[in-house]
Design an enzyme around this catalytic site. Structure first.
Site, mmCIF file in Angstrom:
data_model
loop_
_atom_site.group_PDB
_atom_site.id
_atom_site.type_symbol
_atom_site.label_atom_id
_atom_site.label_comp_id
_atom_site.label_asym_id
_atom_site.label_seq_id
_atom_site.Cartn_x
_atom_site.Cartn_y
_atom_site.Cartn_z
ATOM 1 N N HIS A 62 44.879 -16.951 45.449
ATOM 2 C CA HIS A 62 45.240 -15.848 46.360
ATOM 3 C C HIS A 62 43.971 -15.262 47.004
ATOM 4 O O HIS A 62 43.931 -15.044 48.216
ATOM 5 C CB HIS A 62 46.010 -14.788 45.561
ATOM 6 C CG HIS A 62 46.407 -13.579 46.341
ATOM 7 N ND1 HIS A 62 47.729 -13.227 46.552
ATOM 8 C CD2 HIS A 62 45.669 -12.626 46.960
ATOM 9 C CE1 HIS A 62 47.756 -12.112 47.291
ATOM 10 N NE2 HIS A 62 46.526 -11.722 47.535
ATOM 11 N N GLU A 63 42.945 -15.034 46.189
ATOM 12 C CA GLU A 63 41.708 -14.431 46.718
ATOM 13 C C GLU A 63 40.957 -15.414 47.614
ATOM 14 O O GLU A 63 40.405 -15.026 48.636
ATOM 15 C CB GLU A 63 40.814 -13.942 45.577
ATOM 16 C CG GLU A 63 41.434 -12.855 44.698
ATOM 17 C CD GLU A 63 42.051 -11.704 45.472
ATOM 18 O OE1 GLU A 63 41.529 -11.330 46.542
ATOM 19 O OE2 GLU A 63 43.084 -11.178 45.018
ATOM 20 N N CYS B 22 50.196 -8.089 47.354
ATOM 21 C CA CYS B 22 48.824 -8.022 47.857
ATOM 22 C C CYS B 22 48.505 -6.578 48.219
ATOM 23 O O CYS B 22 49.336 -5.889 48.822
ATOM 24 C CB CYS B 22 48.712 -8.904 49.093
ATOM 25 S SG CYS B 22 47.085 -8.871 49.856
ATOM 26 N N LEU B 23 47.298 -6.132 47.854
ATOM 27 C CA LEU B 23 46.905 -4.749 48.168
ATOM 28 C C LEU B 23 46.890 -4.506 49.680
ATOM 29 O O LEU B 23 47.027 -3.368 50.118
ATOM 30 C CB LEU B 23 45.520 -4.452 47.581
ATOM 31 C CG LEU B 23 45.425 -4.470 46.046
ATOM 32 C CD1 LEU B 23 43.976 -4.279 45.618
ATOM 33 C CD2 LEU B 23 46.322 -3.412 45.419
ATOM 34 N N GLY C 254 42.650 -8.451 41.778
ATOM 35 C CA GLY C 254 41.642 -9.158 42.566
ATOM 36 C C GLY C 254 41.480 -8.479 43.909
ATOM 37 O O GLY C 254 42.380 -7.766 44.361
HETATM 38 ZN ZN ZN Z 1 45.716 -10.167 48.609
#
Ligand code: ZN
Length: 154
Positions: free
Chosen positions: A134-135, A92-93, A49
């Site tokens: 999360h998003e 998380c990215l 995501g």
């Molecule tokens: Zn994230």
């Protein structure tokens, strides 16, 4: 399409509430291009995501992978969240190398607009429900590290 740089923790855009997207904007080439870039960036980073603030855009849209391909959700809202929650490890990215247990609702009902400017509603369960939460948090300036359970904080 192009791969964008992913903004990382410490940058203020990750802490702002993103703005609702105007309906006239959804059908524009600029907006379509933003969504395509988000999908390409998510895939290049092997994420499940990605929210617009993560590429420096302060707008309420996120993309996610599903078994049927990528989806883009515009101005998304939860209309229902299960009382039942479950902890699971998240990353998380925008926070490379950090993982932690986060408790999330096991099931959520979502309402959003699609790129075709159509309203959709659906129920997400399990891991997919977690990705949605999360998003959605990214659109409100919240990061998963804010939600790591105290006893699991490192
Ligand atoms: Zn994230």
């Amino acid at each position: 399409m192009s791969i964008k740089k992913i903004v990382t923790i410490g940058e203020s855009i990750l802490r702002q509430r993103a703005n609702e997207i105007d309906l006239d904007e959804i059908r524009t080439d600029v907006f379509r291009c933003l969504v395509e870039n988000m999908i390409e960036t998510m895939r290049a980073a092997q994420g499940v995501g990605l929210a617009a603030p993560q590429i420096g855009i302060n707008q309420r849209v996120f993309v996610a992978e599903t078994s049927a391909g990528p989806i883009a959700l515009i101005n998304p809202k939860f209309t229902k969240m299960s009382k039942k929650t479950t902890p699971y490890e998240e990353g998380c990215l925008s926070i490379p190398g950090k993982y932690g247990l986060v408790r999330r609702a096991t099931e959520v009902d979502i309402e959003a607009l699609t790129l075709e400017d159509k309203k959709i509603t659906f129920t997400a369960k399990g891991f997919f429900a977690r990705v949605m939460q999360h998003e959605m948090d990214h659109l409100d300036g919240i990061l998963f590290v804010d939600r790591i359970e105290e006893q699991n904080r490192t």
